[in-house]
Scaffold this motif. Structure first.
Motif, PDB file in Angstrom:
ATOM      1  N   UNK A  91       0.714  -1.234   0.019  1.00  0.00           N
ATOM      2  CA  UNK A  91      -0.001   0.147   0.249  1.00  0.00           C
ATOM      3  C   UNK A  91       0.925   1.169   0.097  1.00  0.00           C
ATOM      4  N   UNK A  92       1.212   1.717  -1.150  1.00  0.00           N
ATOM      5  CA  UNK A  92       2.235   2.906  -1.201  1.00  0.00           C
ATOM      6  C   UNK A  92       1.321   3.896  -0.841  1.00  0.00           C
ATOM      7  N   UNK A  93       2.079   5.032  -0.411  1.00  0.00           N
ATOM      8  CA  UNK A  93       1.465   6.412   0.362  1.00  0.00           C
ATOM      9  C   UNK A  93       1.309   6.190   1.825  1.00  0.00           C
ATOM     10  N   UNK A  94       1.689   5.163   2.475  1.00  0.00           N
ATOM     11  CA  UNK A  94       1.627   5.066   3.874  1.00  0.00           C
ATOM     12  C   UNK A  94       2.814   5.443   4.407  1.00  0.00           C
ATOM     13  N   UNK A  95       2.794   6.354   5.392  1.00  0.00           N
ATOM     14  CA  UNK A  95       4.027   7.046   6.027  1.00  0.00           C
ATOM     15  C   UNK A  95       3.701   7.015   7.392  1.00  0.00           C
ATOM     16  N   UNK A  96       4.447   6.968   8.306  1.00  0.00           N
ATOM     17  CA  UNK A  96       4.594   7.285   9.774  1.00  0.00           C
ATOM     18  C   UNK A  96       5.525   7.842  10.393  1.00  0.00           C
ATOM     19  N   UNK A  97       5.460   8.450  11.642  1.00  0.00           N
ATOM     20  CA  UNK A  97       6.799   8.964  12.192  1.00  0.00           C
ATOM     21  C   UNK A  97       6.540   8.279  13.652  1.00  0.00           C
ATOM     22  N   UNK A  98       7.736   7.848  14.175  1.00  0.00           N
ATOM     23  CA  UNK A  98       7.880   7.284  15.594  1.00  0.00           C
ATOM     24  C   UNK A  98       7.845   8.647  16.295  1.00  0.00           C
ATOM     25  N   UNK A  99       6.602   8.798  17.267  1.00  0.00           N
ATOM     26  CA  UNK A  99       6.462   9.859  18.064  1.00  0.00           C
ATOM     27  C   UNK A  99       7.108   9.841  19.235  1.00  0.00           C
ATOM     28  N   UNK A 100       7.180  11.242  19.710  1.00  0.00           N
ATOM     29  CA  UNK A 100       8.051  11.410  21.147  1.00  0.00           C
ATOM     30  C   UNK A 100       7.376  10.742  22.167  1.00  0.00           C
ATOM     31  N   UNK A 101       5.922  10.364  22.181  1.00  0.00           N
ATOM     32  CA  UNK A 101       5.464   9.479  22.964  1.00  0.00           C
ATOM     33  C   UNK A 101       5.233   8.028  22.848  1.00  0.00           C
ATOM     34  N   UNK A 102       6.153   7.498  21.953  1.00  0.00           N
ATOM     35  CA  UNK A 102       6.067   6.278  21.567  1.00  0.00           C
ATOM     36  C   UNK A 102       6.253   5.142  22.552  1.00  0.00           C
TER      37      UNK A 102
END
Length: 420
Positions: A298-309
Motif C-alpha cells: 500500500x504505497x503512500x503509507x507513512x508514519x513517524x515514531x512519535x515522542x510519546x512512543x
C-alpha cells in the motif's frame, strides 16, 4: 454462570466471499476487503471501492446484512489469522471479497451476533486462532476450521447484558478516537495554511515545485537525510521472516502500523524479534523522530515514531523504508506532515515501480521533492501544535486503558466472578 460449549457450525452458516480481479472495479456494488476488518469491532464501510454493476456473477449470494460476522481467511502472520468484525452500518448492495468468510447466525433470538463478535475478538479466543495458525507461512482459515471452533455460549439474556456492558466501553473508546481524529484535522489545517497555501507570505521565488516564499528552499529527500544511514531499506525477507517472530521483544513495524494521512503511527499490533536479532539488524532500526514509508504494497503509507512512543526502538520490516532527518536542516515533525500531505502521498503512489505488486525503492524516496522553510518557522509550527499533540497522547492512553478494561472484564463476566 451456566454456559454450554458449542461449535460455530451449530450456530450459523458460513459463506466464502466474491472473487474478482482489478478490471472488475467500477461504479456499482461497494465491496468490503480484508483491510476493512482491522480497524474496530465493526467492519469499516466508509469510502469502499466498488465493483461494476455488470459484474458477471450473481451478487445476491454475497451481500451483507447487519449482524454478519466477517473473518479474514488468510494472514501473512499468525497474529492476524481469523480476524473477525461485525457488519453494522453499510450501503445497500454491499458485498464482501474472496479473502473473507461470512458467518450468519441462524437465530438471533438465541444468539446475539455482537456477543459472538466480542467473544471471538477477546484475547482468549484470539490466542486460540493464533495457535491454530502457527507453523504456516501464510496463516489460512477455511469454513471447516472455523465451523469446528468451540466457544462458551451463555443464555441470550446473559449475552445481551454482557454485550451492553462491553458496548458502553467501546462507545467511549470510539468517542475518544473521534476526538483524536478531530485534533489531527486541526493540525493538518494549520500545516496546510502555513506550508501549502503560504498564508501571510508576500514575496515569492520560482522553484521546482512552483512559486514558494522568498527565503524558502526546495530540496530532494536525499539532501535532508542525516548523513550516516539516513535512508535505509528494510532487511532481506529471509532475515526477518515469521520464524524469527516472538511474543515479546523488539517490535517490528509493518504496513498495519502506517496509514495514508490518518494517524502519525499505530503503536500497536506488532510482531516482535529478540534483542539479539534486533542488534543484528541495527541498520534497520527506527527511533523517535524517524519517518517510515511503505515500500511494497500500500504505497503512500507513512508514519513517524512519535515522542510519546511506547518503545525505545523498533525494526522496520522488509517492506518498509526509513528516513532519519538532518535536524539542522528540517524538523522530523514538519517532514512527516509534508510526506503525508495528500498531493505528496499521491506523488509517491504514482512512482510505483512494481508490476504485480506496488513498489518503490530507495532511489524513489531519495528523489521526492520537499519544500523546506526556515528552521525557525518549522519550530514555530511545532510549538503551536505542541499542546494538541500532548492532548492526543492523553486520549490514546485512555483508549488503551479502556481497551484493557474491556478485555479483562469479559472473562470475569463469563465466569460469574463479576455477578450480573
Amino acid at each position: 454462570m451456566k454456559s454450554k460449549i458449542v461449535t460455530l457450525d451449530e450456530l450459523g452458516e458460513f459463506k466464502n466471499g466474491l472473487n474478482f480481479n482489478k478490471y472488475d472495479y467500477g461504479e456499482g456494488y461497494p465491496i468490503i476487503n480484508v483491510k476493512q476488518l482491522y480497524q474496530s469491532r465493526f467492519a469499516s464501510t466508509k469510502n469502499l471501492l466498488s465493483i461494476r454493476k455488470d459484474f458477471g456473477k450473481k451478487i445476491d449470494n454475497y451481500t451483507v446484512k447487519k449482524g454478519d460476522l466477517l473473518f479474514a481467511r488468510g494472514s501473512m502472520v499468525a497474529k492476524g489469522a481469523g480476524q473477525v468484525v461485525m457488519v453494522n452500518d453499510f450501503k445497500p448492495g454491499t458485498v464482501f471479497s474472496g479473502f473473507i468468510i461470512r458467518f450468519r447466525v441462524n437465530d438471533e433470538k438465541k444468539i446475539n451476533p455482537l456477543f459472538l463478535n466480542y467473544i471471538l475478538r477477546s484475547p482468549k479466543y484470539r490466542g486460540q486462532f493464533v495457535r491454530l495458525a502457527e507453523g504456516s507461512v501464510h496463516s489460512n482459515f477455511n469454513q471447516e476450521i472455523l465451523g469446528n471452533f468451540k466457544i462458551e455460549l451463555p443464555s441470550i439474556h446473559i449475552q445481551n447484558i454482557i454485550t451492553n456492558i462491553l458496548g458502553k466501553i467501546d462507545d467511549s473508546i470510539e468517542l475518544l478516537q473521534t476526538l483524536d481524529s478531530h485534533l489531527e484535522d486541526i493540525i493538518k489545517t494549520f500545516f496546510k495554511s502555513w506550508f501549502i497555501d503560504f498564508d501571510g507570505q508576500t514575496e515569492f521565488i520560482d522553484s521546482e515545485l512552483g512559486k514558494i516564499p522568498k527565503g524558502w528552499k526546495c530540496y530532494h529527500t536525499d539532501e535532508i537525510k542525516k548523513e550516516k544511514k539516513g535512508i535505509v531499506s528494510g532487511p532481506f525477507g529471509s532475515n526477518i521472516g515469521s520464524r524469527f517472530f516472538q511474543t515479546i521483544g523488539i517490535p517490528v513495524i509493518r504496513g498495519n502500523n502506517l496509514t495514508i494521512g490518518k494517524e502519525e503511527f499505530i503503536d500497536a499490533g506488532f510482531v516482535y524479534i529478540t534483542q539479539e536479532k534486533a542488534e543484528e539488524l541495527k541498520n534497520c532500526q527506527a527511533i523517535q523522530g524517524d519517518i517510515v514509508f511503505t515500500a511494497v504494497g500500500t504505497l503512500g503509507q507513512v508514519g513517524i515514531i512519535p515522542i510519546y512512543s511506547k518503545y525505545e526502538k523498533y525494526v522496520i520490516s522488509n517492506k518498509q523504508l526509513r528516513l532519519r532527518i538532518a535536524t539542522d536542516i528540517a524538523t522530523p515533525f514538519y517532514c512527516y506532515y509534508w510526506y503525508s500531505y495528500p498531493d505528496v502521498s499521491n506523488f509517491i503512489i504514482n512512482q510505483n515501480k512494481g508490476t504485480s505488486v506496488p513498489l518503490i525503492n530507495l532511489q524513489v524516496l531519495k528523489s521526492i521533492p520537499i519544500i523546506i522553510p526556515p528552521l525557525t518557522k518549522m519550530k514555530e509550527f511545532e510549538k503551536l501544535v505542541e499542546h494538541i499533540k500532548f492532548t492526543q497522547h492523553n486520549l490514546r492512553q485512555k483508549i488503551d486503558l479502556l481497551s484493557e478494561v474491556r478485555d479483562l472484564i469479559l472473562p470475569k463476566l463469563m465466569s460469574g466472578e463479576i455477578r450480573i
